[in-house]
Design a protein around this motif. Structure first.
Motif, PDB file in Angstrom:
ATOM      1  N   THR A   2       0.830  -1.191   0.000  1.00 42.73           N
ATOM      2  CA  THR A   2       0.000   0.000   0.000  1.00 42.73           C
ATOM      3  C   THR A   2       0.875   1.256   0.000  1.00 42.73           C
ATOM      4  N   GLU A   3       0.495   2.227  -0.837  1.00 41.17           N
ATOM      5  CA  GLU A   3       1.220   3.495  -0.875  1.00 41.17           C
ATOM      6  C   GLU A   3       0.882   4.297   0.377  1.00 41.17           C
ATOM      7  N   PRO A   4       1.866   5.037   0.926  1.00 36.26           N
ATOM      8  CA  PRO A   4       1.560   5.867   2.094  1.00 36.26           C
ATOM      9  C   PRO A   4       0.556   6.963   1.717  1.00 36.26           C
ATOM     10  N   ILE A   5      -0.283   7.299   2.669  1.00 38.50           N
ATOM     11  CA  ILE A   5      -1.278   8.344   2.453  1.00 38.50           C
ATOM     12  C   ILE A   5      -0.581   9.697   2.546  1.00 38.50           C
ATOM     13  N   LYS A   6      -0.842  10.553   1.575  1.00 34.35           N
ATOM     14  CA  LYS A   6      -0.306  11.921   1.585  1.00 34.35           C
ATOM     15  C   LYS A   6      -1.420  12.851   2.036  1.00 34.35           C
ATOM     16  N   ARG A  60      -5.986  11.556  12.783  1.00 31.12           N
ATOM     17  CA  ARG A  60      -5.963  10.633  11.648  1.00 31.12           C
ATOM     18  C   ARG A  60      -4.698  10.794  10.816  1.00 31.12           C
ATOM     19  N   GLN A  61      -3.841  11.728  11.188  1.00 28.42           N
ATOM     20  CA  GLN A  61      -2.597  11.941  10.469  1.00 28.42           C
ATOM     21  C   GLN A  61      -1.468  12.102  11.479  1.00 28.42           C
ATOM     22  N   PRO A  62      -0.231  11.899  11.026  1.00 29.85           N
ATOM     23  CA  PRO A  62       0.903  12.005  11.952  1.00 29.85           C
ATOM     24  C   PRO A  62       1.057  13.417  12.516  1.00 29.85           C
ATOM     25  N   VAL A  63       1.671  13.489  13.684  1.00 33.21           N
ATOM     26  CA  VAL A  63       2.057  14.762  14.289  1.00 33.21           C
ATOM     27  C   VAL A  63       3.582  14.768  14.281  1.00 33.21           C
ATOM     28  N   MET A  64       4.154  15.700  13.540  1.00 35.34           N
ATOM     29  CA  MET A  64       5.602  15.812  13.448  1.00 35.34           C
ATOM     30  C   MET A  64       6.097  16.733  14.555  1.00 35.34           C
ATOM     31  N   VAL A  65       7.199  16.343  15.205  1.00 33.11           N
ATOM     32  CA  VAL A  65       7.730  17.132  16.315  1.00 33.11           C
ATOM     33  C   VAL A  65       9.142  17.598  15.973  1.00 33.11           C
TER      34      VAL A  65
END
Length: 140
Positions: A2-6, A60-65
């Protein structure tokens, strides 16, 4: 495979690099709560395990720190204001308060350019958030 979700949007937290570990965790939790509270579309569905026990939903999406110096905190804040990116702030003064009313009063008492920022959470178009954080290091 599966392709990563953008995602078109980005959630990112910038922490001042001189905070203690407990402060980094506390600040991050407080900052992202503002995003979840004002943008319900970023929160997914509740989780359920195999025994049908329900758990609260999460983003529902990543949190970048990221982390940066005191000077970079001010730069990123100015960039966010200039780009109209929604963000929450946590100042050094908030470590001495114990409730939301006192937190808001502590921020209200200080001019924008004089805020002693220790954390900022950004939510907005991915490209704009990336430009705002240009020069910040990923937290390690």
């Amino acid at each position: 495979m599966t392709e990563p979700i953008k995602f078109d949007t980005k959630i990112a937290v910038l922490l001042r690099d001189d905070l203690a570990v407990w402060q980094r965790l506390n600040v991050t939790a407080f900052l992202v709560s503002g995003i979840a509270g004002t943008h319900p579309e970023v929160v997914g569905e509740p989780y359920v395990d195999a025994d049908e026990v329900r758990y609260l939903p999460m983003f529902r999406q990543p949190v970048m720190v990221f982390e940066g110096s005191k000077e970079f905190m001010a730069t990123a804040h100015e960039r966010a204001l200039g780009r109209g990116i929604e963000h929450s702030v946590f100042t050094q003064d908030l470590f001495a308060t114990g409730n939301d009313q006192d937190n808001r009063a502590a921020v209200r008492a200080v001019r924008t350019a004089e805020l002693d920022l220790v954390g900022i959470a950004f939510y907005g178009p991915r490209n704009a958030v990336d430009k705002t954080l240009k020069g910040a290091a990923k937290h390690h």
